[in-house]
Design a protein around this motif. Structure first.
Motif, PDB file in Angstrom:
ATOM      1  N   VAL A 162      47.179  20.024  45.296  1.00 32.63           N
ATOM      2  CA  VAL A 162      46.222  21.053  44.876  1.00 32.63           C
ATOM      3  C   VAL A 162      45.802  21.913  46.049  1.00 32.63           C
ATOM      4  O   VAL A 162      45.701  23.149  45.942  1.00 32.63           O
ATOM      5  N   LEU A 163      45.581  21.285  47.206  1.00 37.15           N
ATOM      6  CA  LEU A 163      45.191  22.038  48.398  1.00 37.15           C
ATOM      7  C   LEU A 163      46.292  23.003  48.826  1.00 37.15           C
ATOM      8  O   LEU A 163      46.026  24.161  49.184  1.00 37.15           O
ATOM      9  N   GLY A 164      47.532  22.551  48.774  1.00 34.63           N
ATOM     10  CA  GLY A 164      48.647  23.415  49.141  1.00 34.63           C
ATOM     11  C   GLY A 164      48.789  24.597  48.205  1.00 34.63           C
ATOM     12  O   GLY A 164      49.008  25.733  48.633  1.00 34.63           O
ATOM     13  N   LEU A 165      48.654  24.347  46.909  1.00 34.46           N
ATOM     14  CA  LEU A 165      48.755  25.429  45.932  1.00 34.46           C
ATOM     15  C   LEU A 165      47.595  26.408  46.071  1.00 34.46           C
ATOM     16  O   LEU A 165      47.775  27.634  45.964  1.00 34.46           O
ATOM     17  N   ALA A 166      46.413  25.880  46.320  1.00 35.64           N
ATOM     18  CA  ALA A 166      45.256  26.754  46.503  1.00 35.64           C
ATOM     19  C   ALA A 166      45.419  27.632  47.744  1.00 35.64           C
ATOM     20  O   ALA A 166      45.075  28.821  47.727  1.00 35.64           O
ATOM     21  N   SER A 167      45.951  27.061  48.806  1.00 37.11           N
ATOM     22  CA  SER A 167      46.180  27.832  50.031  1.00 37.11           C
ATOM     23  C   SER A 167      47.214  28.924  49.799  1.00 37.11           C
ATOM     24  O   SER A 167      47.036  30.072  50.249  1.00 37.11           O
ATOM     25  N   ALA A 168      48.292  28.578  49.072  1.00 35.86           N
ATOM     26  CA  ALA A 168      49.321  29.573  48.777  1.00 35.86           C
ATOM     27  C   ALA A 168      48.756  30.696  47.910  1.00 35.86           C
ATOM     28  O   ALA A 168      49.043  31.884  48.129  1.00 35.86           O
ATOM     29  N   ALA A 169      47.938  30.324  46.922  1.00 37.29           N
ATOM     30  CA  ALA A 169      47.341  31.332  46.053  1.00 37.29           C
ATOM     31  C   ALA A 169      46.399  32.246  46.825  1.00 37.29           C
ATOM     32  O   ALA A 169      46.333  33.459  46.577  1.00 37.29           O
ATOM     33  N   PHE A 170      45.682  31.679  47.802  1.00 38.11           N
ATOM     34  CA  PHE A 170      44.763  32.498  48.605  1.00 38.11           C
ATOM     35  C   PHE A 170      45.523  33.498  49.462  1.00 38.11           C
ATOM     36  O   PHE A 170      45.138  34.664  49.573  1.00 38.11           O
ATOM     37  N   VAL A 171      46.627  33.034  50.060  1.00 32.53           N
ATOM     38  CA  VAL A 171      47.422  33.924  50.906  1.00 32.53           C
ATOM     39  C   VAL A 171      48.064  35.038  50.080  1.00 32.53           C
ATOM     40  O   VAL A 171      48.153  36.196  50.522  1.00 32.53           O
ATOM     41  N   LEU A 172      48.497  34.693  48.857  1.00 31.71           N
ATOM     42  CA  LEU A 172      49.216  35.661  48.021  1.00 31.71           C
ATOM     43  C   LEU A 172      48.316  36.358  47.010  1.00 31.71           C
ATOM     44  O   LEU A 172      48.823  37.028  46.113  1.00 31.71           O
ATOM     45  N   ARG A 173      47.008  36.214  47.156  1.00 28.86           N
ATOM     46  CA  ARG A 173      46.113  36.691  46.101  1.00 28.86           C
ATOM     47  C   ARG A 173      46.255  38.193  45.833  1.00 28.86           C
ATOM     48  O   ARG A 173      46.220  38.623  44.672  1.00 28.86           O
ATOM     49  N   ARG A 174      46.396  39.000  46.880  1.00 28.97           N
ATOM     50  CA  ARG A 174      46.474  40.449  46.685  1.00 28.97           C
ATOM     51  C   ARG A 174      47.746  40.876  45.963  1.00 28.97           C
ATOM     52  O   ARG A 174      47.672  41.606  44.966  1.00 28.97           O
ATOM     53  N   PRO A 175      48.944  40.450  46.418  1.00 27.20           N
ATOM     54  CA  PRO A 175      50.144  40.833  45.666  1.00 27.20           C
ATOM     55  C   PRO A 175      50.170  40.260  44.255  1.00 27.20           C
ATOM     56  O   PRO A 175      50.688  40.896  43.331  1.00 27.20           O
ATOM     57  N   LEU A 176      49.589  39.062  44.069  1.00 22.47           N
ATOM     58  CA  LEU A 176      49.570  38.478  42.733  1.00 22.47           C
ATOM     59  C   LEU A 176      48.683  39.284  41.799  1.00 22.47           C
ATOM     60  O   LEU A 176      49.011  39.487  40.623  1.00 22.47           O
ATOM     61  N   MET A 177      47.570  39.756  42.314  1.00 25.71           N
ATOM     62  CA  MET A 177      46.671  40.555  41.487  1.00 25.71           C
ATOM     63  C   MET A 177      47.281  41.896  41.102  1.00 25.71           C
ATOM     64  O   MET A 177      46.904  42.498  40.094  1.00 25.71           O
ATOM     65  N   MET A 178      48.240  42.364  41.891  1.00 27.46           N
ATOM     66  CA  MET A 178      48.924  43.609  41.539  1.00 27.46           C
ATOM     67  C   MET A 178      49.744  43.440  40.262  1.00 27.46           C
ATOM     68  O   MET A 178      49.888  44.374  39.476  1.00 27.46           O
ATOM     69  N   ALA A 179      50.280  42.238  40.064  1.00 24.04           N
ATOM     70  CA  ALA A 179      51.093  41.979  38.873  1.00 24.04           C
ATOM     71  C   ALA A 179      50.264  41.494  37.698  1.00 24.04           C
ATOM     72  O   ALA A 179      50.754  41.469  36.570  1.00 24.04           O
ATOM     73  N   ALA A 180      49.011  41.109  37.933  1.00 27.63           N
ATOM     74  CA  ALA A 180      48.179  40.525  36.881  1.00 27.63           C
ATOM     75  C   ALA A 180      48.012  41.431  35.659  1.00 27.63           C
ATOM     76  O   ALA A 180      48.173  40.965  34.522  1.00 27.63           O
ATOM     77  N   PRO A 181      47.668  42.730  35.818  1.00 26.03           N
ATOM     78  CA  PRO A 181      47.472  43.565  34.620  1.00 26.03           C
ATOM     79  C   PRO A 181      48.714  43.633  33.736  1.00 26.03           C
ATOM     80  O   PRO A 181      48.615  43.573  32.503  1.00 26.03           O
ATOM     81  N   THR A 182      49.890  43.747  34.361  1.00 24.76           N
ATOM     82  CA  THR A 182      51.126  43.821  33.582  1.00 24.76           C
ATOM     83  C   THR A 182      51.409  42.516  32.859  1.00 24.76           C
ATOM     84  O   THR A 182      51.813  42.505  31.690  1.00 24.76           O
TER      85      THR A 182
END
Length: 227
Positions: free
Chosen positions: A17-37
């Protein structure tokens, strides 16, 4: 033995869980770019992009955890040995491998038009991959290498995991060539993919399944009454 297994499971899940949370934090901006679509349910801009695939992989984690719980609960009710480990391994192999396979099979700029390309000289493409490309190729079959020997005793050895990772990678590279996806089918991809599977397998070695356990996850039979 039961008392030792529970803390280990808690530590393992906590680290995951810690590893996934860290990855999500690092990638949060590019991931949010795809979120609306992705939220709108549109294929283009979500499932045909790296950001969209990673986002949907993270979004589906709770569902994967629910499937693990359901499988483990059913197995424990049937008296299956290592119900949680088997269930986690099965779901982990699928959830951790399919998204990377999807990404590797995404076509380039000119699919069906550009000629199929093959690179059979070892280490020639490795220097052009860059750190991100090398890490990505290491992760393609990492989940398979990590979880397969936890699920199947027949795969609980480094040479077999190496063969499994290399074989799966050869199939992917062959598919890229045959389908003319405008991607380079490279021997270096096979080497790095197989290395990633082996490294991940070594990380899970303490949880590998042994031949002493019940085959195929079947419950043990109760001993026959004496006399």
């Amino acid at each position: 033995m039961t008392h030792n297994a529970s803390p280990r499971r808690i530590v393992f899940l906590s680290l995951a869980v810690l590893g996934l949370a860290s990855a999500a934090f690092v990638l949060r901006r590019p991931l949010m770019m795809a979120a609306p679509t992705c939220v709108a349910g549109r294929w283009h801009g979500c499932f045909d992009t790296f950001n969209g695939v990673v986002l949907m992989t993270l979004v589906l984690l709770p569902l994967a955890a629910l499937v693990v719980w359901a499988l483990a609960h059913r197995r424990r009710a049937a008296g299956v040995i290592s119900a949680w480990r088997l269930s986690l391994a099965e779901v982990g192999m699928v959830h951790g491998t399919v998204p990377f396979l999807w990404l590797t099979m995404m076509p380039g700029a000119a699919p069906g038009i550009a000629p199929a390309r093959v690179s059979l000289v070892p280490l020639r493409d490795l220097v052009t991959m860059g750190p991100l490309g090398i890490v990505g190729n290491l992760l393609v079959f990492a989940a398979l290498g990590f979880f397969a020997p936890m699920r199947f005793a027949a795969l609980a050895s480094v040479p077999r995991i190496l063969a499994l990772g290399a074989g799966c990678s050869v199939l992917v590279e062959t598919a890229q060539y045959v389908l003319r996806l405008d991607r380079v089918s490279s021997v270096d991809d096979v080497l790095v993919n197989a290395a990633g599977a082996v490294l991940a397998a070594l990380a899970s070695r303490r949880w590998w399944r042994t031949t002493a356990e019940a085959p195929s996850g079947r419950p043990r039979r109760a001993p026959a009454p004496a006399g």
